[in-house]
Design an enzyme around this catalytic site. Structure first.
Site, PDB file in Angstrom:
ATOM      1  N   ARG A 178      -0.049 -10.245  -8.017  1.00 39.35           N
ATOM      2  CA  ARG A 178      -0.298  -9.433  -8.536  1.00 39.35           C
ATOM      3  C   ARG A 178      -0.022  -8.299  -9.839  1.00 39.35           C
ATOM      4  O   ARG A 178      -1.107  -7.809 -10.357  1.00 39.35           O
ATOM      5  CB  ARG A 178      -0.316  -8.069  -7.393  1.00 39.35           C
ATOM      6  CG  ARG A 178      -0.863  -8.853  -6.033  1.00 39.35           C
ATOM      7  CD  ARG A 178      -0.824  -7.689  -4.655  1.00 39.35           C
ATOM      8  NE  ARG A 178      -1.419  -6.411  -5.120  1.00 39.35           N
ATOM      9  CZ  ARG A 178      -1.275  -5.761  -4.396  1.00 39.35           C
ATOM     10  NH1 ARG A 178      -0.927  -5.887  -3.138  1.00 39.35           N
ATOM     11  NH2 ARG A 178      -2.337  -4.138  -5.056  1.00 39.35           N
ATOM     12  N   CYS A 179       1.307  -9.350 -10.915  1.00 40.90           N
ATOM     13  CA  CYS A 179       1.207  -8.666 -11.928  1.00 40.90           C
ATOM     14  C   CYS A 179       0.461  -9.734 -13.013  1.00 40.90           C
ATOM     15  O   CYS A 179       0.949 -11.319 -12.988  1.00 40.90           O
ATOM     16  CB  CYS A 179       2.828  -8.361 -11.463  1.00 40.90           C
ATOM     17  SG  CYS A 179       3.879  -8.575 -13.292  1.00 40.90           S
TER      18      CYS A 179
END
Length: 113
Positions: free
Chosen positions: A9-10
């Site tokens: 998600r980064c």
């Protein structure tokens, strides 16, 4: 073998993963939110990075601000916080043998490949 501690998600972590894929070298992906590193594993990572535990903490995370900000914590307590709340761990971390880096900026990863 090269290892990346990764959070999909980064964006910085995804960029680090892409850089490793482009390198053509074999590597292992550790999704550290699912497979949380133990305290001893984090200590080893911190030693390889040659930093203090607080330098591996994402201090802008809500969990840090709510539970730990402005508290005096020992290194062991900081490591315990990262084990309990792995979102606090800075990412991506790339380890290659006895070298390691936090891939912020992503170009730092190239220096240990």
């Amino acid at each position: 073998m090269i290892k990346i501690y990764h959070n999909n998600r980064c964006s910085k972590s995804r960029n680090g993963l892409a850089l490793l894929e482009e390198s053509g070298k074999p590597f292992e992906v550790v999704k550290y939110l699912d497979n949380v590193p133990s305290a001893s594993e984090l200590k080893s990572i911190i030693n390889l990075l040659n930093i203090k535990p607080i330098e591996l903490v994402r201090k802008n995370e809500a969990i840090w601000k709510e539970k730990f900000k402005n508290k005096t914590l020992s290194d062991a307590e900081i490591i315990a916080a990262m084990v309990e709340y792995p979102k606090l761990i800075e990412r991506p971390i790339v380890i290659n043998g006895n070298k390691a880096t936090i891939g912020r900026p992503t170009e730092l990863i190239s220096s240990i490949l």
